[in-house]
Every structure is written in C-alpha cells, then in structure tokens.
Write a protein that holds these residues in place. Structure first.
Motif, mmCIF file in Angstrom:
data_model
loop_
_atom_site.group_PDB
_atom_site.id
_atom_site.type_symbol
_atom_site.label_atom_id
_atom_site.label_comp_id
_atom_site.label_asym_id
_atom_site.label_seq_id
_atom_site.Cartn_x
_atom_site.Cartn_y
_atom_site.Cartn_z
ATOM 1 N N ARG A 150 9.084 12.827 10.154
ATOM 2 C CA ARG A 150 7.844 13.403 10.688
ATOM 3 C C ARG A 150 6.717 13.324 9.666
ATOM 4 N N SER A 151 7.028 13.617 8.422
ATOM 5 C CA SER A 151 6.013 13.575 7.373
ATOM 6 C C SER A 151 5.433 12.174 7.226
ATOM 7 N N GLU A 152 6.298 11.173 7.269
ATOM 8 C CA GLU A 152 5.840 9.797 7.074
ATOM 9 C C GLU A 152 5.123 9.256 8.305
ATOM 10 N N ALA A 153 5.515 9.711 9.492
ATOM 11 C CA ALA A 153 4.808 9.311 10.711
ATOM 12 C C ALA A 153 3.377 9.849 10.689
ATOM 13 N N ILE A 154 3.219 11.088 10.254
ATOM 14 C CA ILE A 154 1.880 11.687 10.162
ATOM 15 C C ILE A 154 1.061 10.981 9.087
ATOM 16 N N LYS A 155 1.702 10.697 7.956
ATOM 17 C CA LYS A 155 1.024 9.973 6.883
ATOM 18 C C LYS A 155 0.547 8.611 7.379
ATOM 19 N N LEU A 156 1.390 7.945 8.136
ATOM 20 C CA LEU A 156 1.043 6.641 8.688
ATOM 21 C C LEU A 156 -0.161 6.755 9.621
ATOM 22 N N GLY A 157 -0.130 7.754 10.496
ATOM 23 C CA GLY A 157 -1.223 7.940 11.446
ATOM 24 C C GLY A 157 -2.539 8.264 10.767
ATOM 25 N N ILE A 158 -2.497 9.155 9.786
ATOM 26 C CA ILE A 158 -3.721 9.535 9.068
ATOM 27 C C ILE A 158 -4.307 8.336 8.334
ATOM 28 N N THR A 159 -3.432 7.553 7.704
ATOM 29 C CA THR A 159 -3.897 6.386 6.949
ATOM 30 C C THR A 159 -4.489 5.336 7.880
ATOM 31 N N ASN A 193 -5.895 5.886 10.811
ATOM 32 C CA ASN A 193 -7.181 6.396 11.301
ATOM 33 C C ASN A 193 -8.265 6.301 10.233
ATOM 34 N N ARG A 194 -7.864 6.469 8.985
ATOM 35 C CA ARG A 194 -8.839 6.427 7.899
ATOM 36 C C ARG A 194 -9.329 5.013 7.632
ATOM 37 N N HIS A 195 -8.401 4.051 7.654
ATOM 38 C CA HIS A 195 -8.756 2.673 7.297
ATOM 39 C C HIS A 195 -9.203 1.843 8.494
ATOM 40 N N ASP A 209 -8.625 -0.851 9.769
ATOM 41 C CA ASP A 209 -8.109 -2.214 9.639
ATOM 42 C C ASP A 209 -6.654 -2.159 9.173
ATOM 43 N N LYS A 210 -5.767 -2.798 9.943
ATOM 44 C CA LYS A 210 -4.340 -2.762 9.628
ATOM 45 C C LYS A 210 -4.038 -3.317 8.237
ATOM 46 N N LYS A 211 -4.748 -4.365 7.851
ATOM 47 C CA LYS A 211 -4.459 -4.988 6.560
ATOM 48 C C LYS A 211 -4.748 -4.048 5.390
ATOM 49 N N LYS A 212 -5.716 -3.167 5.576
ATOM 50 C CA LYS A 212 -6.058 -2.246 4.493
ATOM 51 C C LYS A 212 -4.941 -1.248 4.214
ATOM 52 N N LEU A 213 -4.018 -1.124 5.175
ATOM 53 C CA LEU A 213 -2.869 -0.243 4.952
ATOM 54 C C LEU A 213 -2.046 -0.708 3.762
ATOM 55 N N PHE A 214 -2.048 -2.028 3.531
ATOM 56 C CA PHE A 214 -1.219 -2.583 2.468
ATOM 57 C C PHE A 214 -1.705 -2.170 1.083
ATOM 58 N N LYS A 215 -2.920 -1.631 1.007
ATOM 59 C CA LYS A 215 -3.430 -1.153 -0.274
ATOM 60 C C LYS A 215 -2.898 0.236 -0.612
ATOM 61 N N ASP A 216 -2.409 0.919 0.399
ATOM 62 C CA ASP A 216 -1.930 2.290 0.208
ATOM 63 C C ASP A 216 -0.501 2.260 -0.332
ATOM 64 N N GLU A 217 -0.304 2.735 -1.542
ATOM 65 C CA GLU A 217 1.003 2.665 -2.189
ATOM 66 C C GLU A 217 2.071 3.430 -1.418
ATOM 67 N N GLU A 218 1.685 4.550 -0.810
ATOM 68 C CA GLU A 218 2.658 5.352 -0.078
ATOM 69 C C GLU A 218 3.125 4.626 1.183
ATOM 70 N N ILE A 219 2.207 3.966 1.866
ATOM 71 C CA ILE A 219 2.573 3.199 3.060
ATOM 72 C C ILE A 219 3.479 2.032 2.678
ATOM 73 N N VAL A 220 3.138 1.349 1.598
ATOM 74 C CA VAL A 220 3.969 0.239 1.124
ATOM 75 C C VAL A 220 5.361 0.742 0.773
ATOM 76 N N ARG A 221 5.434 1.904 0.128
ATOM 77 C CA ARG A 221 6.740 2.478 -0.219
ATOM 78 C C ARG A 221 7.572 2.737 1.033
ATOM 79 N N ILE A 222 6.957 3.306 2.047
ATOM 80 C CA ILE A 222 7.681 3.615 3.287
ATOM 81 C C ILE A 222 8.194 2.336 3.939
ATOM 82 N N LEU A 223 7.317 1.345 4.083
ATOM 83 C CA LEU A 223 7.689 0.106 4.769
ATOM 84 C C LEU A 223 8.732 -0.696 3.999
ATOM 85 N N ALA A 224 8.665 -0.629 2.679
ATOM 86 C CA ALA A 224 9.520 -1.493 1.867
ATOM 87 C C ALA A 224 10.865 -0.878 1.514
#
Length: 225
Positions: free
Chosen positions: A170-179, A181-183, A185-200
């Motif tokens: 739940r925490s990571e789903a919310i983090k994903l959604g907030i990020t 909404n903030r960015h 552009d989908k590609k800009k998500l790759f700049k977020d270290e926390e998102i990269v950590r979750i995906l990888a």
C-alpha cells in the motif's frame, strides 16, 4: 507422397510465401535422385529459367538472393536455439546496446522475464564474452534518464518467493501514484530513486500487488500512465 506432389511441396517450400519451409525441403531433398531434381527444375518455372543458349535449368537470380537472406535468418535462429540460455541472453543484451535507444526495451524484457538465477547467469556470460560487466556497459553506453533504471534492473537479484508485505504494497502504491501525479511524464519517474528501487528490487508477485493497489486507489491501470 508422389513425385508431382513432392515437386509442388518443394516449390512451395522454396517460394517464401510464408517464409522458407526448411523442414519440407530437407525431408524431400535428402531422398531424391538426380532425375527427380531434373524433373523438379523443369516443372518449377517460377523458380528456374531455361538457359536460352545452353539449355539447362538455372535459378532466377532474385530468388537466390531471397533464399540467401532467408537461410541466414534460419541459420541465426538455429544458432541461437542451440546456445546456452545464458549466452543467448548475453548476446541479445549486447545487440540491444549496440542498437538505437528503441532497442533498450529488449533489456527491460530480459531483466523482467528471467528468473534471478537466469539473469545472474546472463550477467556471468556477458562478462565472459565481452570482458566487461553488463552493468558498466549500460552505464557507459546508455544516455538519458533510462540509464538509472536499466542498470538497476540488470543488477538486482529479486526475491522469488510468494510472501508479500501488505503494508509495503500500500505504501509503495501510494508513493507511485503521488510521483506519477507530480511528474506527469512517465519517463521522469525513472529519475526518482525510490520508484527505481521499487521497480528493480521488488518480487514480481509484490509488484503485481502494488499495481493492483494502485488501480484500486487511483482508479486507473498503471499501463495508462
């Protein structure tokens, strides 16, 4: 199968209408005698021409060029099929890195569809074949925001069990959604270290749960981003 039927089958196999049928070719040709081949050449005017000076049947040049291309493709398929899976994946990764950025999707596919042991094996094979790690190769060759995610994806050794941490999901789903909404552009998500950590680093069952929770929380699929 009668000779006329075999001739038609072989002509179709050579025609390339649906690609070259190598199996039919070999099944027929290995059993034929020289006179059978002569009959085949005489009856296959779409493939062979009668030489007007010396009266023998010869291939049409454009058809030879086509078959050379098709057999090279077949050769490549056979070679890849007989490779050790580690080597095959390592060579595919190198080919993707030698190509344009559009080919980087192949790296993502390899990293996300292989088991942790299979990916580790591909990394070992890559080092053996190219005397450098796939991680350093990606870091030095890939430019732009994809680099951080690609390095992380090929470097990880994911947990492959079925256990899922519901609180983290739940925490990571919310983090994903907030990020997102903030960015925007989908590609800009790759700049977020926390998102990269979750995906990888998260296991595949965990990520499925995260994406499901994201859909339930934000009322849209992750694919719609």
């Amino acid at each position: 199968m009668s000779l006329p039927n075999k001739s038609r089958t072989l002509a179709k196999a050579f025609s390339g209408i649906l690609g070259v049928d190598e199996k039919s070719m070999m099944e027929i040709l290995v059993k034929w005698h020289p006179e059978d081949l002569t009959t085949f050449r005489n009856e296959s005017s779409s493939i062979f021409l009668k030489d007007k000076y010396f009266l023998f049947e010869r291939w049409q040049d454009y058809h030879i060029a086509f078959l050379v291309k098709e057999f090279l493709r077949f050769q490549d398929v056979v070679v890849q099929w007989t490779m050790h899976p580690w080597e095959r994946d390592a060579r595919m990764a190198r080919k993707a890195l030698d190509g344009r950025p559009q080919a980087y999707g192949l790296l993502i596919e390899l990293a996300c569809t292989r088991s942790s042991d299979e990916l580790l094996g591909a990394r070992k094979a890559y080092q053996s074949l190219y005397v450098e790690s796939i991680e350093e190769d990606i870091a030095s060759r890939v430019e732009g925001i994809e680099r951080q995610l690609l390095v992380a994806l090929v470097s990880t050794y994911r947990y492959e069990g079925s256990r899922i941490n519901d609180v983290a999901v739940r925490s990571e789903a919310i983090k994903l959604g907030i990020t997102i909404n903030r960015h925007g552009d989908k590609k800009k998500l790759f700049k977020d270290e926390e998102i990269v950590r979750i995906l990888a680093t998260r296991s595949k069952p965990h990520l499925k749960a995260v994406f499901k929770c994201y859909k339930e929380t934000f009322n849209k699929n992750i694919e719609e981003v």
